[in-house]
Design an enzyme around this catalytic site. Sequence first.
Site, short mmCIF file in Angstrom:
data_model
loop_
_atom_site.label_atom_id
_atom_site.label_comp_id
_atom_site.label_asym_id
_atom_site.label_seq_id
_atom_site.Cartn_x
_atom_site.Cartn_y
_atom_site.Cartn_z
N ASP A 104 0.83 -1.20 0.00
CA ASP A 104 0.00 0.00 0.00
C ASP A 104 0.87 1.25 0.00
OD1 ASP A 104 0.63 0.75 2.71
OD2 ASP A 104 -0.80 -0.75 3.41
N LYS A 105 0.23 2.40 -0.18
CA LYS A 105 0.94 3.66 -0.36
C LYS A 105 1.90 3.96 0.79
CE LYS A 105 0.19 8.62 -0.94
NZ LYS A 105 -0.80 9.73 -0.93
#
Length: 242
Positions: free
Chosen positions: A111-112
Site C-alpha cells: 500500500d501507499k
Amino acid sequence: MAGATPRHGLARALSKRGVCSRTQATEWIRAGRVSVDGRIVRDPEFPTVAGRHRIAVDGRDIDAPTQRLHLMLNKPRGLVTTARDERDRDTVYRCFDGAGLPWVAPVGRLDKASEGLLLFSNDPAWAARITDPGTGPDKRYHVQVDRLPDAAMLATLQAGLEIEGERFHAKSASVLRSGERTAWLDIVLDEGRNRQIRRMLAALDIDVLRLVRVAIGPLELGALAKGAWRALTDDEVAALGG
C-alpha cells in the site's frame, strides 16, 4: 460446449498475456494501436480466442517470443502500486522512468504508506505462483509500532484475530529492537490479504509508524537503495516460483 477455448475481450486478452494493464490496453485499443488479424480494432470488448486470433500492438505480434523479465524494486513510501491512479498520485512506475523496459506488472502489492521489496514481471504464470495464497512464499516485514509490545500481544498475532468476519494471523511475530516508547517487530505472513498487518495491529489498538517488506521467500531486500531496482538472477527466479 465442453472443452471449448474461452473467449476474452481484447483488452483482457492483452492484460492476461502480460503485455500491459487492462486500463492501458483499453487506452491503446481506443487510440488505434491494436490490430486483430491485421485489422485495427477500437473496441476493448472485441471477442478474441487465444491461438486463433493474431493480436498486434503497433504492428508487433504479442505472441512473438519475448524476453521474460523478473525484477525487484525497493518501493519508497508514498507511491501507489498501480499503473495509473485515478487520483493522479505518483505510482511505483515512476521508479522505472527512462529505463526503456517492456511492460511489467506488479507481483502482489504494497500500500501507499508501506515500503520495501516489491516484485515485477511480464511472466503471468510465474507471478501466479508467487501470489498463490496456498503455495506462495512467505513474506517478512519489519514493522515499527507506537508502543512496547508484550508477550501477550505477540501471542495474539500468531494465534489469530477475528476482524470483520475474517480470521487473520501471523506465521511468526517477534521483537527486533525496542526504544523508550516504540519498537520494531519482525512479522512473517504465509498469506497476503489486503493491509493485513495494519488491520491486525489496529484491532489491538496499535498504530504502525513504518512498515517495510524485507523478504519474499529466500529473496531479501538487502542493500538495494530506496527507489532502485534490479533484475533477479536465474537462481532467484527459480527459488521463488520456478
